[in-house]
Design an enzyme around this catalytic site. Sequence first.
Site, short mmCIF file in Angstrom:
data_model
loop_
_atom_site.label_atom_id
_atom_site.label_comp_id
_atom_site.label_asym_id
_atom_site.label_seq_id
_atom_site.Cartn_x
_atom_site.Cartn_y
_atom_site.Cartn_z
N SER A 166 -1.61 -1.51 5.93
CA SER A 166 -1.51 -0.33 5.08
C SER A 166 -2.61 0.67 5.45
CB SER A 166 -1.56 -0.75 3.61
OG SER A 166 -1.17 0.31 2.77
N ASP A 265 9.63 -1.60 2.30
CA ASP A 265 8.48 -0.71 2.19
C ASP A 265 8.93 0.75 2.35
OD1 ASP A 265 6.00 0.45 2.17
OD2 ASP A 265 5.24 -0.61 3.93
#
Length: 319
Positions: A166, A265
């Site tokens: 991330s 995601d």
Amino acid sequence: MCSTAKEVASELLSLIRVYKDGSVERLMGSPAVHASPEDPETGVLSKDKTISENPNISARIYLPKLTQSSQKFPVLVYFHGGGFCVESAFSLFETKYMTSLVSEAKVIAISIEYGLAPENPIPVIYQDCWTALQWVASHAVSDGGNKEPWLSTYGDFRRLFLGGDSAGANIVHNIVMRAGIESLPGDVKILGAFLTHPYFWGSRPVGSEVATDLDKHYAFMIWNFLYPSAPGGIDNPMINFVGPEAPSLAQLGCSRLLISVAELDTLKNRGILYYNTVKESGWKGEYEMKNDFLIFNNSRANPVINGWLFELCNRSSSK
């Protein structure tokens, strides 16, 4: 409400709250845990190390279980996720993940404890992580102080990797881009880098994204909250690798690259674009993209990353 309650200056629910007295409350993140002389499940050893006191940078270092005293292991420098403003290299979440990854991939890992935003502005975070990488690479050079014996004794700096998830993957991108134009101590080279569910954004939609929703997405709100003065805003090259001022990804300073995206995601389209942009840039390294199918779970090693690291490390060590 109690009269002593502090006044809120700004907040980004459910992530962070900033008070008018300058204090910061983090609304999520796992608790801190101590390093372990030996993990009972994997035999992995861990310890904490101060890299720099000014600026304040530290790390948790992991050593796989030794089978012989002369063993050399690949070196992995890892940057944790958390939107630049939550989580820690010392948290339960990260410690479980790193212990499992080190055990399965057979690497020495250095999980960097960088200062979080907003107390540490985002550009400072990138600089601190570059400083940490320089410190790690310095162990390939015999002289100098503040050395960590595990790295000096067991680290194979011909097999240096960077990784992150991330926001940590965003850091990896920016650090590897810098490594493409600046040398590390001892002229150490980064063999490979992996970006797991990388955090990128921009002002134009990608893939299935809807243009009218871009500034409502959490990715936009985090960047705008933490770095409102960013030159170019959400198209700053640090967050948008295809923005107007972004350099070519042909500059990437590593030899191998893995981009890992997750089916569920909402940042997936950006990860796919990153892979395609690398491919079209003329970069000369090896690149690969994998689909995890599930949202990343730091409670155990990501099998995609584990397999990629293990295969590359063994391939490289046999040469």
